[in-house]
Design a protein around this motif. Sequence first.
Motif, PDB file in Angstrom:
ATOM      1  N   VAL A   4      95.388   5.706 100.956  1.00 36.44           N
ATOM      2  CA  VAL A   4      96.331   6.291 100.007  1.00 36.44           C
ATOM      3  C   VAL A   4      97.196   7.314 100.725  1.00 36.44           C
ATOM      4  O   VAL A   4      96.681   8.193 101.412  1.00 36.44           O
ATOM      5  N   LEU A   5      98.513   7.172 100.586  1.00 37.84           N
ATOM      6  CA  LEU A   5      99.440   8.207 101.043  1.00 37.84           C
ATOM      7  C   LEU A   5     100.017   8.861  99.804  1.00 37.84           C
ATOM      8  O   LEU A   5     100.529   8.169  98.927  1.00 37.84           O
ATOM      9  N   GLU A   6      99.893  10.193  99.705  1.00 36.43           N
ATOM     10  CA  GLU A   6     100.314  10.897  98.495  1.00 36.43           C
ATOM     11  C   GLU A   6     101.407  11.900  98.828  1.00 36.43           C
ATOM     12  O   GLU A   6     101.162  12.873  99.544  1.00 36.43           O
ATOM     13  N   ASN A   7     102.607  11.659  98.337  1.00 35.91           N
ATOM     14  CA  ASN A   7     103.737  12.593  98.515  1.00 35.91           C
ATOM     15  C   ASN A   7     103.864  13.091  99.955  1.00 35.91           C
ATOM     16  O   ASN A   7     103.976  14.283 100.206  1.00 35.91           O
ATOM     17  N   VAL A   8     103.814  12.138 100.882  1.00 31.15           N
ATOM     18  CA  VAL A   8     103.806  12.519 102.298  1.00 31.15           C
ATOM     19  C   VAL A   8     105.224  12.749 102.802  1.00 31.15           C
ATOM     20  O   VAL A   8     106.114  11.927 102.589  1.00 31.15           O
ATOM     21  N   SER A   9     105.434  13.907 103.438  1.00 32.98           N
ATOM     22  CA  SER A   9     106.711  14.189 104.101  1.00 32.98           C
ATOM     23  C   SER A   9     106.446  14.553 105.550  1.00 32.98           C
ATOM     24  O   SER A   9     105.418  15.139 105.873  1.00 32.98           O
ATOM     25  N   LYS A  10     107.388  14.169 106.404  1.00 34.15           N
ATOM     26  CA  LYS A  10     107.293  14.586 107.804  1.00 34.15           C
ATOM     27  C   LYS A  10     108.658  15.104 108.217  1.00 34.15           C
ATOM     28  O   LYS A  10     109.664  14.397 108.127  1.00 34.15           O
ATOM     29  N   VAL A  11     108.674  16.351 108.645  1.00 31.21           N
ATOM     30  CA  VAL A  11     109.940  16.983 109.014  1.00 31.21           C
ATOM     31  C   VAL A  11     109.895  17.338 110.493  1.00 31.21           C
ATOM     32  O   VAL A  11     108.939  17.947 110.964  1.00 31.21           O
ATOM     33  N   TYR A  12     110.905  16.895 111.228  1.00 35.51           N
ATOM     34  CA  TYR A  12     111.029  17.296 112.635  1.00 35.51           C
ATOM     35  C   TYR A  12     112.098  18.353 112.731  1.00 35.51           C
ATOM     36  O   TYR A  12     113.158  18.229 112.135  1.00 35.51           O
ATOM     37  N   LYS A  13     111.795  19.385 113.493  1.00 32.30           N
ATOM     38  CA  LYS A  13     112.793  20.437 113.697  1.00 32.30           C
ATOM     39  C   LYS A  13     113.463  20.207 115.036  1.00 32.30           C
ATOM     40  O   LYS A  13     112.813  20.035 116.062  1.00 32.30           O
ATOM     41  N   ASP A  14     114.795  20.182 114.989  1.00 35.29           N
ATOM     42  CA  ASP A  14     115.557  20.022 116.219  1.00 35.29           C
ATOM     43  C   ASP A  14     116.498  21.213 116.290  1.00 35.29           C
ATOM     44  O   ASP A  14     117.611  21.163 115.781  1.00 35.29           O
ATOM     45  N   GLY A  15     116.027  22.299 116.878  1.00 28.87           N
ATOM     46  CA  GLY A  15     116.798  23.540 116.864  1.00 28.87           C
ATOM     47  C   GLY A  15     116.904  24.034 115.431  1.00 28.87           C
ATOM     48  O   GLY A  15     115.914  24.053 114.708  1.00 28.87           O
ATOM     49  N   PRO A  16     118.089  24.414 115.017  1.00 26.22           N
ATOM     50  CA  PRO A  16     118.252  24.915 113.639  1.00 26.22           C
ATOM     51  C   PRO A  16     118.244  23.771 112.619  1.00 26.22           C
ATOM     52  O   PRO A  16     118.033  23.992 111.434  1.00 26.22           O
ATOM     53  N   GLU A  18     117.069  20.356 110.627  1.00 22.64           N
ATOM     54  CA  GLU A  18     115.825  19.707 110.245  1.00 22.64           C
ATOM     55  C   GLU A  18     116.094  18.235 110.001  1.00 22.64           C
ATOM     56  O   GLU A  18     117.152  17.860 109.482  1.00 22.64           O
ATOM     57  N   PHE A  19     115.124  17.417 110.417  1.00 22.56           N
ATOM     58  CA  PHE A  19     115.294  15.989 110.240  1.00 22.56           C
ATOM     59  C   PHE A  19     114.087  15.460 109.488  1.00 22.56           C
ATOM     60  O   PHE A  19     112.949  15.597 109.941  1.00 22.56           O
ATOM     61  N   LYS A  20     114.342  14.883 108.305  1.00 24.78           N
ATOM     62  CA  LYS A  20     113.237  14.392 107.490  1.00 24.78           C
ATOM     63  C   LYS A  20     112.967  12.938 107.832  1.00 24.78           C
ATOM     64  O   LYS A  20     113.710  12.046 107.423  1.00 24.78           O
ATOM     65  N   ALA A  21     111.921  12.698 108.599  1.00 24.35           N
ATOM     66  CA  ALA A  21     111.583  11.324 108.973  1.00 24.35           C
ATOM     67  C   ALA A  21     110.957  10.597 107.786  1.00 24.35           C
ATOM     68  O   ALA A  21     111.168   9.402 107.603  1.00 24.35           O
ATOM     69  N   LEU A  22     110.180  11.348 106.998  1.00 22.76           N
ATOM     70  CA  LEU A  22     109.587  10.783 105.783  1.00 22.76           C
ATOM     71  C   LEU A  22     109.825  11.765 104.642  1.00 22.76           C
ATOM     72  O   LEU A  22     109.627  12.967 104.801  1.00 22.76           O
ATOM     73  N   ASP A  23     110.265  11.249 103.521  1.00 23.80           N
ATOM     74  CA  ASP A  23     110.624  12.124 102.405  1.00 23.80           C
ATOM     75  C   ASP A  23     109.815  11.739 101.171  1.00 23.80           C
ATOM     76  O   ASP A  23     110.129  10.785 100.481  1.00 23.80           O
ATOM     77  N   ASN A  24     108.737  12.496 100.942  1.00 18.84           N
ATOM     78  CA  ASN A  24     107.949  12.337  99.726  1.00 18.84           C
ATOM     79  C   ASN A  24     107.527  10.879  99.465  1.00 18.84           C
ATOM     80  O   ASN A  24     107.826  10.298  98.430  1.00 18.84           O
TER      81      ASN A  24
END
Lengths: 219, 354
Positions: A4-16, A18-24
């Motif tokens: 089960v994946l529940e509301n999974v987000s993955k955010v990469y920071k590239d300097g200032p 933000e890059f959302k690789a996975l959004d909820n």
Amino acid sequence: MTLVLENVSKVYKDGPKEFKALDNVSLEVKPGEFIAIIGPSGSGKSTMLSIAGALLSPTSGRILLDGENTANLSANKITQRRLEKIGFVFQAANLIPYLKVKDQLSVINVIAKNKNKTRGNELLGHFGLAHRVNNYPNELSGGERQRVAIARALINDPKIILADEPTASLDSKRGREVVEMLADEIKTRGKSGIMVTHDERVLDLCDRVVTIRDGRLEE
Amino acid sequence: MFLAIRELTHAKFRYVLIGLIMVLIASLIFIISGLTKGLSADNASAIQNLQADYVLMEPDAELEITKSFIPHKKLDDIAKIDGVEEANPLSIRMMNASVNGTQQNEDVALFVTEADGVLLPSVSEGKTIANENEVIADSSLKREGIEIGDTLQFGEESEFTIVGFTDNQRYSHTSVLFMDNGQRDNINAITIQAEEGKIDAIKSTIGDSLDIVTTEEALQGIPSYSQEQASLNMMIIFLFVIAAFVLAAFFYVITLQKRDQFGVLKALGAKTIYLVKNLIGQVVLLSVICIAVGVGLTLGIKALLPEDMPFLLETSGMIQTSLLILAVSVVGALVSLVQVVKIDPIEAIEGAGK
């Protein structure tokens, strides 16, 4: 539910920035269910597979492996869970070049300290590799290599099978054969399967097809 | 060790190549160690085997026994000091002797002491000296064809007869002759046996008139001894460093090549410690085999060396050196361990984690 994946987000920071690789992202995989994840490159497919396989931890959200939340586990425990519960099939097989086919499977037994050594031979026989047990990966065809990789993923009898573009290095006929084997294992043995793929010709073998676009799931 | 052994046997060629380098380095270390020990014994075994704990010399001699002069009567004073168990005179003279009055000449080191003192070594052949005209010779003179009963003449002085042979008595790369010529005037040095705990009291009794050094320290006064040993020891240290770097570089490159495999194995559930054990296992296995072959090669080379070549291999020394090479190899592999630890299993899935 085994995965089960529940509301999974993955955010990469590239300097200032933000890059959302996975959004909820939320996804449930039932036993015996085989899900395909498709999407353009850079859409977050690999990130999702890595998070589902406990190779990467999410920025937020929960992952339940067989009912257990992996977020609270130590690195060593997570490695142990991967060993026990997850079978990986990588792109281009990723076999260990200096191991014979039979040892590709034995090494998992050694790492997992398994006593049951006969299962490897059964699996290799099942995938039509009985005559190849003493060959090295560079002596096998692409299809054979991928079948060894599937056998390796199954040796520990995991509940979850994760496949990262298993057909990428194969022609369409061999690719279809490999996915058929994967689908067959998942259905007959009641495992939960996720496959990331580009190959639309094998989607009919899957129970569900999920599209990922800019980190969001669409069904 | 599952992975370690299978990789060694599969990638035979590359491991045989690195193994060959290791064997040569290990052999070179053993051979130079043998030479160091051999030259040390050839230069100083008579002092190393001296039945004494301390040597007393004139301070101006700066540890060179042959340059020290002490009046003989000092010996009685020293012998009376509390804590001195034995005190013996020792004079060393480098001489050239003609054998049996013929043209044959041999360089010898004369060790003059008292016939009833402890400095006289036990004989391995013949008998010990009974009068002023008899000498005990080091058995290395036998290689020059000298036998018991032969006479040696130093310049115009009287003849001496060899009555016995003793072993491992060399000084300044020449054979030692032990004798008591009965002269009781000036001597070079006094050797004493004394307990370590009492040496400070003895030193303060004697004062500044004489230097007291251990026999080990007295070795430094033998001409060229310390220079010889230092240059050879430096070579050995360099070889150890070279061995460490060669192995470090080899395993570093190999580990870099295997990044993908380590990533896959980690993703499949192999713990870092398992992979580390395999790498260390490989290094230890390779080193042990190479050291064993190196020992064999060294023993083979030793058998080919001429007998009078100063070359000495001791089992304890060989074991020590072997363990040191093994330790150095493992240290060399540590750089690669950092690599193995740092590899992230996510590298197994392409396109992720960027």
